[in-house]
Scaffold this motif. Structure first.
Motif, PDB file in Angstrom:
ATOM      1  N   VAL A 141       6.083   5.062  10.483  1.00  0.00           N
ATOM      2  CA  VAL A 141       6.618   3.490  10.327  1.00  0.00           C
ATOM      3  C   VAL A 141       7.619   3.328  11.408  1.00  0.00           C
ATOM      4  CG1 VAL A 141       6.087   2.864   8.010  1.00  0.00           C
ATOM      5  CG2 VAL A 141       7.945   4.567   8.294  1.00  0.00           C
ATOM      6  N   GLY A 142       8.416   2.409  11.293  1.00  0.00           N
ATOM      7  CA  GLY A 142       9.459   2.224  12.510  1.00  0.00           C
ATOM      8  C   GLY A 142      10.763   1.943  12.130  1.00  0.00           C
ATOM      9  N   VAL A 143      11.516   0.819  12.879  1.00  0.00           N
ATOM     10  CA  VAL A 143      12.978   0.510  12.793  1.00  0.00           C
ATOM     11  C   VAL A 143      13.294   0.181  11.119  1.00  0.00           C
ATOM     12  CG1 VAL A 143      14.461  -0.861  13.629  1.00  0.00           C
ATOM     13  CG2 VAL A 143      13.100  -0.121  14.866  1.00  0.00           C
ATOM     14  N   ALA A 144      12.356  -0.992  10.695  1.00  0.00           N
ATOM     15  CA  ALA A 144      12.748  -1.266   9.256  1.00  0.00           C
ATOM     16  C   ALA A 144      12.855  -0.135   8.383  1.00  0.00           C
ATOM     17  CB  ALA A 144      11.778  -2.438   8.886  1.00  0.00           C
ATOM     18  N   HIS A 145      11.775   0.570   8.313  1.00  0.00           N
ATOM     19  CA  HIS A 145      12.096   1.740   7.503  1.00  0.00           C
ATOM     20  C   HIS A 145      13.239   2.745   7.760  1.00  0.00           C
ATOM     21  CE1 HIS A 145       8.258   0.272   6.066  1.00  0.00           C
ATOM     22  NE2 HIS A 145       8.060   1.216   5.066  1.00  0.00           N
ATOM     23  N   ALA A 146      13.448   2.811   8.968  1.00  0.00           N
ATOM     24  CA  ALA A 146      14.617   3.894   9.155  1.00  0.00           C
ATOM     25  C   ALA A 146      15.646   3.335   8.736  1.00  0.00           C
ATOM     26  CB  ALA A 146      14.314   4.169  10.935  1.00  0.00           C
ATOM     27  N   VAL A 147      16.085   1.888   9.071  1.00  0.00           N
ATOM     28  CA  VAL A 147      17.250   1.419   8.801  1.00  0.00           C
ATOM     29  C   VAL A 147      17.292   1.206   7.098  1.00  0.00           C
ATOM     30  CG1 VAL A 147      18.849  -0.715   9.170  1.00  0.00           C
ATOM     31  CG2 VAL A 147      17.507   0.574  11.142  1.00  0.00           C
ATOM     32  N   SER A 148      16.342   0.918   6.558  1.00  0.00           N
ATOM     33  CA  SER A 148      16.341   0.643   5.012  1.00  0.00           C
ATOM     34  C   SER A 148      16.516   1.860   4.263  1.00  0.00           C
ATOM     35  CB  SER A 148      15.165  -0.046   4.461  1.00  0.00           C
ATOM     36  OG  SER A 148      14.121   0.800   4.332  1.00  0.00           O
ATOM     37  N   TYR A 149      16.126   3.195   4.927  1.00  0.00           N
ATOM     38  CA  TYR A 149      16.658   4.387   4.062  1.00  0.00           C
ATOM     39  C   TYR A 149      17.924   4.379   4.173  1.00  0.00           C
ATOM     40  CZ  TYR A 149      11.639   6.754   4.179  1.00  0.00           C
ATOM     41  OH  TYR A 149      10.526   6.814   3.529  1.00  0.00           O
ATOM     42  N   GLY A 150      18.951   4.208   4.860  1.00  0.00           N
ATOM     43  CA  GLY A 150      20.286   4.050   4.949  1.00  0.00           C
ATOM     44  C   GLY A 150      20.719   3.381   3.852  1.00  0.00           C
ATOM     45  N   LEU A 151      20.174   2.216   3.811  1.00  0.00           N
ATOM     46  CA  LEU A 151      20.573   1.067   2.538  1.00  0.00           C
ATOM     47  C   LEU A 151      20.430   1.725   1.147  1.00  0.00           C
ATOM     48  CD1 LEU A 151      19.366  -2.291   3.783  1.00  0.00           C
ATOM     49  CD2 LEU A 151      21.700  -1.328   4.142  1.00  0.00           C
ATOM     50  N   SER A 152      19.223   2.474   1.269  1.00  0.00           N
ATOM     51  CA  SER A 152      18.801   2.828  -0.108  1.00  0.00           C
ATOM     52  C   SER A 152      19.699   4.177  -0.457  1.00  0.00           C
ATOM     53  CB  SER A 152      17.356   3.376  -0.123  1.00  0.00           C
ATOM     54  OG  SER A 152      16.895   3.801  -1.207  1.00  0.00           O
ATOM     55  N   TYR A 153      20.071   5.203   0.383  1.00  0.00           N
ATOM     56  CA  TYR A 153      20.972   6.213   0.202  1.00  0.00           C
ATOM     57  C   TYR A 153      22.249   5.872  -0.224  1.00  0.00           C
ATOM     58  CZ  TYR A 153      23.554  10.271   1.051  1.00  0.00           C
ATOM     59  OH  TYR A 153      24.603  11.421   0.681  1.00  0.00           O
ATOM     60  N   LEU A 154      22.847   4.837   0.252  1.00  0.00           N
ATOM     61  CA  LEU A 154      24.356   4.759   0.158  1.00  0.00           C
ATOM     62  C   LEU A 154      24.438   3.817  -1.030  1.00  0.00           C
ATOM     63  CD1 LEU A 154      27.275   5.054   1.025  1.00  0.00           C
ATOM     64  CD2 LEU A 154      27.053   2.772   2.276  1.00  0.00           C
ATOM     65  N   LEU A 155      23.557   2.464  -1.040  1.00  0.00           N
ATOM     66  CA  LEU A 155      23.794   1.340  -1.975  1.00  0.00           C
ATOM     67  C   LEU A 155      22.709   1.481  -3.108  1.00  0.00           C
ATOM     68  CD1 LEU A 155      24.450  -1.396   0.874  1.00  0.00           C
ATOM     69  CD2 LEU A 155      26.038  -0.056  -0.643  1.00  0.00           C
ATOM     70  N   GLY A 156      21.803   2.280  -3.098  1.00  0.00           N
ATOM     71  CA  GLY A 156      20.565   2.433  -4.061  1.00  0.00           C
ATOM     72  C   GLY A 156      19.648   0.923  -3.810  1.00  0.00           C
ATOM     73  N   THR A 157      19.853   0.568  -2.723  1.00  0.00           N
ATOM     74  CA  THR A 157      18.845  -0.764  -2.631  1.00  0.00           C
ATOM     75  C   THR A 157      17.215  -0.082  -2.627  1.00  0.00           C
ATOM     76  OG1 THR A 157      20.354  -1.501  -0.787  1.00  0.00           O
ATOM     77  CG2 THR A 157      18.215  -2.712  -0.827  1.00  0.00           C
ATOM     78  N   LYS A 158      16.596  -0.877  -3.393  1.00  0.00           N
ATOM     79  CA  LYS A 158      15.156  -0.786  -3.775  1.00  0.00           C
ATOM     80  C   LYS A 158      14.419  -0.700  -2.441  1.00  0.00           C
ATOM     81  CE  LYS A 158      14.188  -0.191  -8.259  1.00  0.00           C
ATOM     82  NZ  LYS A 158      13.143  -0.368  -9.234  1.00  0.00           N
ATOM     83  N   HIS A 159      13.371  -0.051  -2.357  1.00  0.00           N
ATOM     84  CA  HIS A 159      12.735   0.033  -0.942  1.00  0.00           C
ATOM     85  C   HIS A 159      11.962  -1.136  -0.352  1.00  0.00           C
ATOM     86  CE1 HIS A 159      10.516   2.175   2.211  1.00  0.00           C
ATOM     87  NE2 HIS A 159       9.431   1.713   2.107  1.00  0.00           N
TER      88      HIS A 159
END
Length: 357
Positions: free
Chosen positions: A255-273
């Motif tokens: 995968v690419g940019v969207a997944h790499a960036v969303s992993y950070g959101l998920s780790y810190l904020l608990g944002t669902k994938h």
């Protein structure tokens, strides 16, 4: 090896009503009186599907709370609890969306591997095969049913247990199971699949194997979200196969940019994938101009609200935590931007992108 020797799911059954064959499928894999453990998405508690799970003997039905995506602590607690109670089990069956399927894969692996699941977050760190495991999606799009990873949030990062031991031994693809999915949730996981395709097809790791699956999955997503109006059984059928093909596409690429960036959101904020990917994709014109344009059209056409302003008011430390998690996803960045990705995606540039979300 120069070429990846790709471990696939061993057995696949597809078709409306195929869930009814589950008892028959599991029978040869039962070991004495060791139970099968069914992890069912807590969405189905008190619903008819819970009553259709083919329990025998000491089998257990556990409603998996996936309000938040799976954590290494949750995986370890469940595996330890099963070891203490039963010693060993015949198998783990995950019935639900991507989170439940990832939970099932991780628990299966931790039944036969020492230590904590956090020790195995990364690439090819798992040393032993898990117990028999089955994935049964009730939401389509994540590709978790075919992936060689199980994405977990650990003490220091959100990262999968990527290994040849991770894929399911069996998957049951029954589109009937997806018919009651909430429309918003269905859209977010459908877009996860769409974004897999864009990232794979636009990536530097692309080859004909990935391309063949990616193009088909993309076409199915476009049939469903761009060309059709309204939702029917055909959409459920197509999205289930788009999810499978999209998962196969990224299995041999990345995968690419969207997944790499969303992993950070998920780790810190608990944002669902799924929703995290959508939040990020909304701002990636620089990387995927045609994909983002079509994505925005699908969002508008399907009247979906994508949250905005979720990073407002975060501290420097919080931004740094997200940036560290994201930049740790090296294969994703390399696929998206090439070998010199670190020169292109600096900490400052990534910080500016997070500030837009």
């Amino acid at each position: 090896m120069s070429f990846r020797n790709f471990k696939m799911v061993s057995y696949v059954v597809y078709g409306r009503g195929s869930f009814n064959q589950l008892d028959e499928i599991l029978a040869p894999h039962r070991k004495g009186d060791a139970p099968m453990i069914f992890l069912l998405d807590h969405f189905f508690e008190g619903k008819p599907l819970a009553g259709r799970v083919p329990l025998r003997g000491k089998d257990q039905l556990i409603f998996a709370d996936v309000t938040y995506e799976p954590k290494t602590t949750q995986v370890d607690a469940l595996a330890n609890q099963l070891k203490e109670k039963f010693g060993t089990v015949s198998g783990i069956i995950g019935i639900g969306g991507g989170s439940v399927m990832d939970l099932a894969k991780a628990v299966s692996l931790m039944m036969n591997n020492p230590g904590s699941s956090a020790d195995y977050q990364g690439w090819d760190l798992v040393k032993h095969a898990g117990v028999y495991k089955v994935g049964i999606p009730t939401l389509s799009g994540t590709g978790a049913e075919v992936s060689r990873t199980t994405v977990l949030t650990g003490p220091t990062r959100k990262l999968g247990m990527n290994s040849d031991f991770t894929p399911f031994d069996q998957i049951v693809l029954d589109p009937e199971l997806t018919k009651d999915a909430p429309a918003n949730q269905r859209f977010y996981t459908g877009m996860d699949c769409y974004i897999h395709c864009i990232e794979s097809l636009e990536g530097t790791y692309l080859n004909e194997f990935s391309k063949s699956y990616g193009e088909k999955a993309l076409q199915l997503c476009q049939d469903i979200y761009v060309k059709r109006s309204g939702w029917d059984e055909t959409c459920d059928d197509k999205l289930m196969m788009a999810s499978y093909a999209g998962g196969m596409s990224i299995a041999y690429s990345q995968v690419g940019v969207a997944h790499a960036v969303s992993y950070g959101l998920s780790y810190l904020l608990g944002t669902k994938h799924g929703i995290g990917n959508c939040i990020v994709m909304n701002h990636l014109e620089e990387y995927y101009p045609a994909g983002v344009k079509e994505f925005k059209y699908m969002v508008e056409k399907n009247q979906i609200d994508i949250p905005a302003g979720i990073c407002k008011g975060l501290t420097d430390e919080q931004f740094d935590a997200m940036i560290n998690v994201s930049l740790g996803m090296k294969p994703l960045w390399e696929n998206a931007l090439g070998k010199d990705w670190e020169k292109q995606m600096t900490r400052d540039k990534l910080r500016a992108l997070y500030e837009k979300l």
